[in-house]
Design a protein around this motif. Structure first.
Motif, PDB file in Angstrom:
ATOM      1  N   ALA A  44      18.768  12.957   6.544  1.00 45.04           N
ATOM      2  CA  ALA A  44      17.575  13.166   7.361  1.00 45.04           C
ATOM      3  C   ALA A  44      17.971  13.920   8.629  1.00 45.04           C
ATOM      4  O   ALA A  44      18.361  13.312   9.626  1.00 45.04           O
ATOM      5  N   ILE A  45      17.893  15.234   8.583  1.00 41.69           N
ATOM      6  CA  ILE A  45      18.358  16.043   9.716  1.00 41.69           C
ATOM      7  C   ILE A  45      17.228  16.830  10.370  1.00 41.69           C
ATOM      8  O   ILE A  45      17.481  17.640  11.267  1.00 41.69           O
ATOM      9  N   GLY A  46      15.985  16.628   9.939  1.00 42.37           N
ATOM     10  CA  GLY A  46      14.873  17.372  10.503  1.00 42.37           C
ATOM     11  C   GLY A  46      13.820  16.436  11.068  1.00 42.37           C
ATOM     12  O   GLY A  46      13.773  15.256  10.756  1.00 42.37           O
ATOM     13  N   GLY A  47      12.965  16.984  11.901  1.00 42.25           N
ATOM     14  CA  GLY A  47      11.864  16.239  12.484  1.00 42.25           C
ATOM     15  C   GLY A  47      11.119  17.124  13.451  1.00 42.25           C
ATOM     16  O   GLY A  47      11.682  18.097  13.977  1.00 42.25           O
ATOM     17  N   ALA A  48       9.853  16.829  13.694  1.00 45.95           N
ATOM     18  CA  ALA A  48       9.054  17.664  14.586  1.00 45.95           C
ATOM     19  C   ALA A  48       9.664  17.777  15.974  1.00 45.95           C
ATOM     20  O   ALA A  48       9.528  18.807  16.637  1.00 45.95           O
ATOM     21  N   ASP A  49      10.368  16.731  16.412  1.00 47.49           N
ATOM     22  CA  ASP A  49      10.926  16.729  17.764  1.00 47.49           C
ATOM     23  C   ASP A  49      12.377  17.190  17.813  1.00 47.49           C
ATOM     24  O   ASP A  49      13.010  17.144  18.866  1.00 47.49           O
ATOM     25  N   SER A  50      12.922  17.648  16.679  1.00 46.47           N
ATOM     26  CA  SER A  50      14.345  17.985  16.592  1.00 46.47           C
ATOM     27  C   SER A  50      14.533  19.474  16.317  1.00 46.47           C
ATOM     28  O   SER A  50      13.865  20.031  15.441  1.00 46.47           O
ATOM     29  N   GLU A  92       6.250  16.042  -3.255  1.00 45.89           N
ATOM     30  CA  GLU A  92       6.952  16.859  -2.271  1.00 45.89           C
ATOM     31  C   GLU A  92       5.975  17.726  -1.493  1.00 45.89           C
ATOM     32  O   GLU A  92       6.111  17.900  -0.273  1.00 45.89           O
ATOM     33  N   ALA A  93       4.980  18.282  -2.185  1.00 45.08           N
ATOM     34  CA  ALA A  93       3.999  19.131  -1.512  1.00 45.08           C
ATOM     35  C   ALA A  93       3.168  18.331  -0.521  1.00 45.08           C
ATOM     36  O   ALA A  93       2.833  18.821   0.571  1.00 45.08           O
ATOM     37  N   LYS A  94       2.827  17.097  -0.875  1.00 45.55           N
ATOM     38  CA  LYS A  94       2.054  16.265   0.050  1.00 45.55           C
ATOM     39  C   LYS A  94       2.878  15.934   1.298  1.00 45.55           C
ATOM     40  O   LYS A  94       2.345  15.913   2.418  1.00 45.55           O
ATOM     41  N   ILE A  95       4.155  15.676   1.122  1.00 43.57           N
ATOM     42  CA  ILE A  95       5.024  15.439   2.267  1.00 43.57           C
ATOM     43  C   ILE A  95       5.054  16.674   3.168  1.00 43.57           C
ATOM     44  O   ILE A  95       5.053  16.571   4.409  1.00 43.57           O
ATOM     45  N   GLU A  96       5.053  17.843   2.550  1.00 43.23           N
ATOM     46  CA  GLU A  96       5.113  19.078   3.318  1.00 43.23           C
ATOM     47  C   GLU A  96       3.858  19.286   4.164  1.00 43.23           C
ATOM     48  O   GLU A  96       3.931  19.803   5.287  1.00 43.23           O
ATOM     49  N   VAL A  97       2.697  18.906   3.628  1.00 39.50           N
ATOM     50  CA  VAL A  97       1.474  18.970   4.433  1.00 39.50           C
ATOM     51  C   VAL A  97       1.624  18.104   5.679  1.00 39.50           C
ATOM     52  O   VAL A  97       1.272  18.520   6.798  1.00 39.50           O
ATOM     53  N   MET A  98       2.166  16.908   5.496  1.00 36.59           N
ATOM     54  CA  MET A  98       2.342  16.008   6.628  1.00 36.59           C
ATOM     55  C   MET A  98       3.385  16.546   7.612  1.00 36.59           C
ATOM     56  O   MET A  98       3.300  16.294   8.822  1.00 36.59           O
ATOM     57  N   MET A  99       4.355  17.290   7.108  1.00 31.63           N
ATOM     58  CA  MET A  99       5.338  17.929   7.984  1.00 31.63           C
ATOM     59  C   MET A  99       4.643  18.914   8.922  1.00 31.63           C
ATOM     60  O   MET A  99       4.886  18.918  10.137  1.00 31.63           O
ATOM     61  N   ALA A 100       3.766  19.755   8.370  1.00 28.72           N
ATOM     62  CA  ALA A 100       3.054  20.723   9.200  1.00 28.72           C
ATOM     63  C   ALA A 100       2.126  20.021  10.179  1.00 28.72           C
ATOM     64  O   ALA A 100       2.044  20.389  11.359  1.00 28.72           O
ATOM     65  N   ALA A 101       1.431  18.991   9.701  1.00 25.69           N
ATOM     66  CA  ALA A 101       0.533  18.238  10.584  1.00 25.69           C
ATOM     67  C   ALA A 101       1.315  17.566  11.710  1.00 25.69           C
ATOM     68  O   ALA A 101       0.883  17.556  12.874  1.00 25.69           O
ATOM     69  N   GLY A 102       2.462  17.002  11.386  1.00 21.30           N
ATOM     70  CA  GLY A 102       3.286  16.349  12.395  1.00 21.30           C
ATOM     71  C   GLY A 102       3.788  17.326  13.440  1.00 21.30           C
ATOM     72  O   GLY A 102       3.858  16.996  14.639  1.00 21.30           O
ATOM     73  N   LEU A 103       4.132  18.542  13.010  1.00 24.72           N
ATOM     74  CA  LEU A 103       4.600  19.545  13.962  1.00 24.72           C
ATOM     75  C   LEU A 103       3.472  19.967  14.902  1.00 24.72           C
ATOM     76  O   LEU A 103       3.667  20.081  16.119  1.00 24.72           O
TER      77      LEU A 103
END
Length: 475
Positions: A438-444, A99-110
């Motif tokens: 799936a309700i979140g995303g960098a573009d949403s 989960e933490a690794k996914i979160e890093v990618m979330m910040a990078a994607g944003l």
């Protein structure tokens, strides 16, 4: 495992403990102290404000290409440093390593998204008579005070830093004292990518002291807050004194409508792990399962069976599916809510107790047939608890979903196309997932309505929240 030294960042300087007060950072899996965090005094906050004013004067003049280069560079650094950042997040917040690794990618994607979005801040030219010229432009709002919670210690700082940096603002961020190393790593990626040190600061401290001090300053032009509704209302009142613009992402109590025509097994396969991710400490967590009566017993039995099979353990253990709660307050809070509900007449179908005598582990729990008046049905539990009740028909289910003053995320599962359209229209929430979680995303846009706040983070909306509109008329 080693945990990094902790500090604040003001004007690029790592401000260590010295003679300052400190906060003990705990490992949720053991309860042991792993670090001492310096807390800001008034002089530190005054210095951060002065630097933020200087940083805004610098960064508001930056080009879109310069801001894009910093953001894209920081995104690449986050990806390169993913393992280390994720490991520290597990040590201080407790979530599982995947989960933490996914979160890093979330910040990078944003950051990557904003790197592109800064080149699309288009204004417009108005139609005027010959000899007149009227334009509408967007400008950075000014220095931002940003307050981030502990539950997503990487992703939330990414949001709080990314939008102001993209817009041309400076920012003073106060992350959660429970999980400081993750936030420091996000800022460091921006600094290493070329962000001028005056533009972004991180301070820690006693929350009410920091918020009152920053929001009383004429330097601050915007407040961005993620956290509870109670604290959000308090901060909004403080911000109103100086007419500070606000973006508030507050609490939720996510309703999940499950209709008889849904694929029940698929719903269970998706909803159960989503309910217990980050040990239920998620503002958009599916929590109130509003189930059509004819499938209630089947749904409840399937939910309990799947939840009982989840493996709870240290987030660093590859076998763990659910980690500990983030701090010593949370097991006590969730325990009180559950047992109060049982006293009110609810059925405890699973869990309802702490696990072991080390760390902050709490068993995945399920309540059903909960009286509507019970506190857990009206206050966000923010923990590993699912609430399952039976309802007669669509009207009753929608009424229950909209009953509370919260409106952050709502979910629904049905194969009826006409009903899907009705639900999209009638559910009172800032984000709605129909046959998906799936309700979140960098573009949403990410945000709520009613007591769940106002404004949005992420997407173009998150960037525009850090901009002001200017109309210029030339004769």
């Amino acid at each position: 495992m080693s945990y990094p030294d902790l500090y604040m960042v003001i004007n690029g300087e790592r401000v260590a403990t010295g003679q300052r007060r400190t906060h003990a950072v705990l490992n949720p899996a053991t309860g042991a102290v792993i670090g001492q965090l310096p807390l800001a005094d008034a002089a530190d906050l005054d210095r951060a404000l002065a630097v933020a004013a200087e940083g805004f004067a610098i960064w508001r003049k930056s080009s879109a290409q310069q801001r894009a280069a910093v953001l894209s560079g920081a995104a690449a650094l986050l990806v390169q440093r993913q393992d280390e950042i994720a490991r520290n997040a597990v040590l201080e917040e407790g979530k599982t390593l995947p989960e933490a690794k996914i979160e890093v990618m979330m910040a990078a994607g944003l950051f990557s998204f904003y790197a592109g979005e800064v080149t699309r801040l288009y204004g417009r030219t108005l139609v005027r008579p010959e000899g007149m010229r009227s334009t509408v432009t967007y400008e950075p709002v000014g220095p931002v005070a940003a307050f981030a919670p502990w539950n997503f210690p990487i992703g939330n700082p990414g949001r709080k830093l990314g939008a102001p940096v993209a817009a041309g603002c400076s920012v003073i961020m106060k992350p959660a004292e429970e999980a400081p190393a993750s936030a420091l790593a996000v800022l460091q990626a921006l600094l290493d990518a070329g962000l001028p040190p005056q533009v972004a600061q991180i301070v820690f401290g006693v929350p009410d002291e920091v918020s009152r001090h920053l929001l009383a300053s004429p330097v601050i032009r915007k407040l961005s807050f993620t956290g509870s509704t109670v604290v959000g209302k308090h901060l909004a009142k403080l911000a109103a004194e100086n007419c500070i613009r606000t973006t508030m992402e507050l609490g939720g109590h996510g309703p999940v409508l499950v209709f008889a025509d849904a694929d029940i097994e698929r719903v269970l396969d998706v909803a159960v792990p989503h309910k217990y991710r980050n040990t239920g400490q998620v503002c958009v967590s599916p929590t109130r399962f509003i189930v059509e009566g004819s499938v209630f017993e089947r749904f409840r039995a399937g939910f309990v069976a799947r939840a009982a099979a989840l493996r709870v353990g240290d987030g660093m253990d590859p076998a763990s599916q659910v980690g500990p709660m983030a701090n010593p307050r949370r097991p006590d809070a969730i325990d009180a809510l559950i047992h109060e509900a049982v006293a009110d007449g609810a059925s405890l179908d699973l869990g309802g107790s702490r696990i072991g005598n080390q760390g902050f582990f709490y068993a995945p729990s399920v309540l059903s047939n909960i009286p509507t008046a019970s506190r857990i049905m009206n206050e966000e539990p923010f923990g590993p608890i699912a609430l399952i009740n039976s309802y007669a028909d669509e009207a009753a289910m929608i009424a229950e979903a909209n009953r509370l003053p919260y409106g952050l995320a709502a979910y629904a599962w049905t194969q009826d196309a006409a009903r899907q359209k009705r639900l999209a229209r009638e559910l009172e929430a800032g984000m709605v997932g129909i046959n998906t979680v799936a309700i979140g995303g960098a573009d949403s846009p990410f945000g709520g309505v009613k007591w769940s706040g106002h404004g949005a983070e992420d997407g173009p909306e998150g960037l525009h929240a850090c901009l002001v509109t200017k109309a210029v008329h030339e004769g």
